[in-house]
Design a protein around this motif. Structure first.
Motif, PDB file in Angstrom:
ATOM      1  N   TYR A  18       4.147  23.940  42.860  1.00 33.08           N
ATOM      2  CA  TYR A  18       3.181  23.762  43.959  1.00 33.08           C
ATOM      3  C   TYR A  18       1.741  23.615  43.473  1.00 33.08           C
ATOM      4  O   TYR A  18       0.818  23.537  44.277  1.00 33.08           O
ATOM      5  CB  TYR A  18       3.295  24.913  44.967  1.00 33.08           C
ATOM      6  N   LEU A  19       1.557  23.550  42.147  1.00 33.09           N
ATOM      7  CA  LEU A  19       0.204  23.345  41.604  1.00 33.09           C
ATOM      8  C   LEU A  19      -0.453  22.079  42.167  1.00 33.09           C
ATOM      9  O   LEU A  19      -1.632  22.100  42.512  1.00 33.09           O
ATOM     10  CB  LEU A  19       0.258  23.324  40.066  1.00 33.09           C
ATOM     11  N   PRO A  20       0.322  20.948  42.274  1.00 31.59           N
ATOM     12  CA  PRO A  20      -0.319  19.745  42.819  1.00 31.59           C
ATOM     13  C   PRO A  20      -0.930  19.961  44.204  1.00 31.59           C
ATOM     14  O   PRO A  20      -1.970  19.369  44.520  1.00 31.59           O
ATOM     15  CB  PRO A  20       0.834  18.739  42.904  1.00 31.59           C
ATOM     16  N   VAL A  21      -0.299  20.814  45.036  1.00 30.51           N
ATOM     17  CA  VAL A  21      -0.851  21.058  46.375  1.00 30.51           C
ATOM     18  C   VAL A  21      -2.238  21.693  46.242  1.00 30.51           C
ATOM     19  O   VAL A  21      -3.220  21.226  46.833  1.00 30.51           O
ATOM     20  CB  VAL A  21       0.077  21.984  47.194  1.00 30.51           C
ATOM     21  N   THR A  22      -2.308  22.748  45.419  1.00 33.90           N
ATOM     22  CA  THR A  22      -3.596  23.416  45.208  1.00 33.90           C
ATOM     23  C   THR A  22      -4.599  22.470  44.559  1.00 33.90           C
ATOM     24  O   THR A  22      -5.774  22.436  44.927  1.00 33.90           O
ATOM     25  CB  THR A  22      -3.398  24.658  44.317  1.00 33.90           C
ATOM     26  N   PHE A  23      -4.086  21.676  43.596  1.00 36.93           N
ATOM     27  CA  PHE A  23      -4.962  20.741  42.892  1.00 36.93           C
ATOM     28  C   PHE A  23      -5.600  19.765  43.879  1.00 36.93           C
ATOM     29  O   PHE A  23      -6.821  19.569  43.896  1.00 36.93           O
ATOM     30  CB  PHE A  23      -4.146  19.982  41.845  1.00 36.93           C
ATOM     31  N   LYS A  24      -4.752  19.188  44.746  1.00 41.86           N
ATOM     32  CA  LYS A  24      -5.272  18.221  45.714  1.00 41.86           C
ATOM     33  C   LYS A  24      -6.258  18.885  46.682  1.00 41.86           C
ATOM     34  O   LYS A  24      -7.340  18.353  46.941  1.00 41.86           O
ATOM     35  CB  LYS A  24      -4.116  17.596  46.507  1.00 41.86           C
ATOM     36  N   LEU A  25      -5.857  20.068  47.176  1.00 43.10           N
ATOM     37  CA  LEU A  25      -6.758  20.796  48.089  1.00 43.10           C
ATOM     38  C   LEU A  25      -8.113  21.032  47.439  1.00 43.10           C
ATOM     39  O   LEU A  25      -9.165  20.834  48.049  1.00 43.10           O
ATOM     40  CB  LEU A  25      -6.140  22.153  48.457  1.00 43.10           C
ATOM     41  N   THR A  26      -8.078  21.457  46.163  1.00 42.28           N
ATOM     42  CA  THR A  26      -9.330  21.776  45.468  1.00 42.28           C
ATOM     43  C   THR A  26     -10.186  20.537  45.255  1.00 42.28           C
ATOM     44  O   THR A  26     -11.365  20.508  45.604  1.00 42.28           O
ATOM     45  CB  THR A  26      -9.039  22.416  44.103  1.00 42.28           C
ATOM     46  N   ILE A  27      -9.564  19.499  44.681  1.00 37.52           N
ATOM     47  CA  ILE A  27     -10.361  18.329  44.292  1.00 37.52           C
ATOM     48  C   ILE A  27     -10.917  17.605  45.514  1.00 37.52           C
ATOM     49  O   ILE A  27     -12.111  17.291  45.572  1.00 37.52           O
ATOM     50  CB  ILE A  27      -9.521  17.366  43.422  1.00 37.52           C
ATOM     51  N   TYR A  28     -10.061  17.354  46.515  1.00 34.22           N
ATOM     52  CA  TYR A  28     -10.567  16.664  47.707  1.00 34.22           C
ATOM     53  C   TYR A  28     -11.683  17.482  48.361  1.00 34.22           C
ATOM     54  O   TYR A  28     -12.726  16.946  48.733  1.00 34.22           O
ATOM     55  CB  TYR A  28      -9.446  16.412  48.712  1.00 34.22           C
ATOM     56  N   THR A  29     -11.431  18.796  48.501  1.00 37.40           N
ATOM     57  CA  THR A  29     -12.462  19.638  49.121  1.00 37.40           C
ATOM     58  C   THR A  29     -13.744  19.591  48.308  1.00 37.40           C
ATOM     59  O   THR A  29     -14.837  19.451  48.854  1.00 37.40           O
ATOM     60  CB  THR A  29     -11.971  21.095  49.213  1.00 37.40           C
TER      61      THR A  29
END
Lengths: 235, 250
Positions: A18-29
């Motif tokens: 689930y790292l990609p989920v956090t990664f996407k949330l972080t980078i987009y935000t």
């Protein structure tokens, strides 16, 4: 309390999945909030009438609202009002077809924009008045002075604060699990539901968060080093 | 020719400039003297709109501009025809000496980069800094920074250069080299308005000296008239206090 390395590695796998989920949330935000926060800071710096007072007021109020509280409020509003809004805009998707992550993005971006704007505003205030004047005096327009003279000098001042903000955002993404979005934490705890032993799951999540923050911080520091080459090293 | 008429400016209730009029012919060097708070720096800053005047008109060449109501376009036009040398240098910290000089040439005057680089290098050589062209401002001494500031102004080839106390932030040992460069600019025949406290320099370099006090022009004339035979009581008093001390440096 016992520790099973087998369970730990199961949890670690779950967390990494689930790292990609956090990664996407972080980078987009981060990217969107940097843009919005930067705009807020610039508007307030140039004291644009009306808008800057409104933003000052909004940022002060909003910074006092805990992310978790904001998140559950928006989620509730989303859940109860979705049908009406969808009917109004003729959207045929039902609420179960919509990924609740958009509520997560909304609350993360709003709170990050406010805190980033304060970091950037602080950095803007550190730039001497004469830099603006020198830009105007050689004939640059206001906008040209802003992005050719002020912003390049702003970057090295703002980066340490922004790295701090970025780490805050990474930690903030953890809270979206409260509205049922699976991210690192959820992934790490899924195997624990079978073994009834949660220690491994929590530790695995902590490790992945820590590694993720560490990597992003290291990358950001590289940018910092590059952007400060014009400043004299005294220390 | 540049002419300013009936310039008025106040900060809050404090009236800084009370109806100042001023004229300078092409190629002339005019120095403005006066005690601190006399409004001379504000006057200079009003000319290129770093301060907005409350009343007054500016004539530069054939253009007439209302100093209070000037539009953004008019302001940009004036700024592109003038150059400013700041008391605390005003160099762009994130750019090297060469890039500082090139900035206006490339971005404002749209000169191709290679050509602009040549011109900037020539300007830096002219102020004696060609060996420092790739240094950042933080790596230069005060005197060197101010010389880059002057090179930046001269390279733009403006109709007038405004100097705002160019040496008052400098160490005494760097004042000389900076004044020498300004004298060189004067010899080039560029129109200049200089606000300064360097009396002997003013006497040597200027065609006209203006003495300001309390927001208005008290007296103006040739350096000889002002320094050896001032008419107004206020000018006499000011010079009597300044000159002996200044002699000390010469």
């Amino acid at each position: 309390m016992s520790f099973s390395s087998e369970n730990f590695f199961d949890s670690l796998q779950g967390a990494i999945a689930y790292l990609p989920v956090t990664f996407k949330l972080t980078i987009y935000t981060f990217v969107i909030s940097l843009f919005i926060g930067g705009t807020i800071a610039i508007i307030r710096n140039y004291k644009v009438p009306m808008i800057s007072q409104f933003l000052a007021w909004f940022v002060t109020i909003y910074n006092g609202l805990p992310l978790m509280v904001a998140l559950v409020i928006y989620n509730l509003l989303f859940m109860t009002n979705y049908d009406n809004v969808a009917r109004f805009f003729h959207i045929s998707k039902t609420i179960s077809e919509i990924n609740p992550v958009i509520v997560g993005y909304f609350s993360l971006i709003l709170s990050s924009s406010c805190s980033y704007s304060e970091t950037i505003r602080g950095a803007l205030q550190s730039i001497e008045q004469v830099q603006y004047e020198a830009g105007y005096a050689i004939g640059l327009s206001k906008l040209q002075t802003l992005y050719r003279i002020i912003l390049p000098q702003l970057v090295p001042v703002a980066i340490p604060g922004l790295i701090n903000n970025l780490v805050g955002t990474i930690k903030g993404t953890n809270l979206v699990s409260a509205i049922g979005i699976l991210e690192i934490m959820g992934g790490a705890l899924t195997p624990c539901a079978l073994s009834y032993s949660y220690l491994e799951g929590y530790l695995a999540a902590a490790l992945v968060y820590w590694l993720f923050s560490f990597v992003l911080e290291t990358l950001a520091k590289q940018i910092e080093v590059r952007s400060t080459k014009f400043r004299r090293q005294i220390v | 020719m540049i002419e300013i008429t009936h310039l008025k400016k106040s900060f809050g209730k404090q009236e800084v400039l009370k109806d100042v009029s001023f004229k300078i012919q092409k190629g002339q060097v005019v120095t403005i003297l006066g005690p601190s708070g006399s409004g001379k720096t504000t006057f200079l800053r009003c000319i290129n709109f770093l301060e907005r005047a409350e009343e007054g008109e500016l004539r530069i060449g054939d253009t007439r501009i209302n100093l209070r109501k000037a539009s953004r376009k008019e302001i940009l036009n004036v700024r592109r025809r003038t150059a400013f040398v700041f008391q605390n240098y005003g160099l762009f910290y994130h750019k090297t000496a060469l890039q500082n000089v090139m900035e206006g040439l490339v971005v404002v005057q749209k000169i191709p980069k290679d050509e602009a680089r040549k011109r900037a290098e020539a300007a830096l050589e002219w102020v004696g800094l060609s060996n420092r062209k790739d240094f950042y401002p933080s790596q230069l001494s005060g005197g060197q920074q101010q010389r880059v500031g002057i090179a930046r102004a001269v390279a733009l080839n403006p109709e007038v250069i405004l100097f705002d106390e160019p040496t008052s932030a400098l160490d005494p040992e760097w004042v000389g080299e900076t004044l020498d460069v300004i004298k060189k600019v004067a010899k080039k025949g560029i129109t200049m308005i200089i606000v300064t406290h360097e009396m002997s320099f003013a006497e040597e370099v200027s065609d006209k000296v203006v003495f300001m006090d309390g927001g208005s022009v008290v007296e103006e004339g040739t350096p000889k008239e002002i320094f050896t035979n001032p008419k107004e009581e206020r000018t006499k008093k000011f010079l009597a206090r300044i000159i002996p001390q200044d002699m000390y440096y010469i």
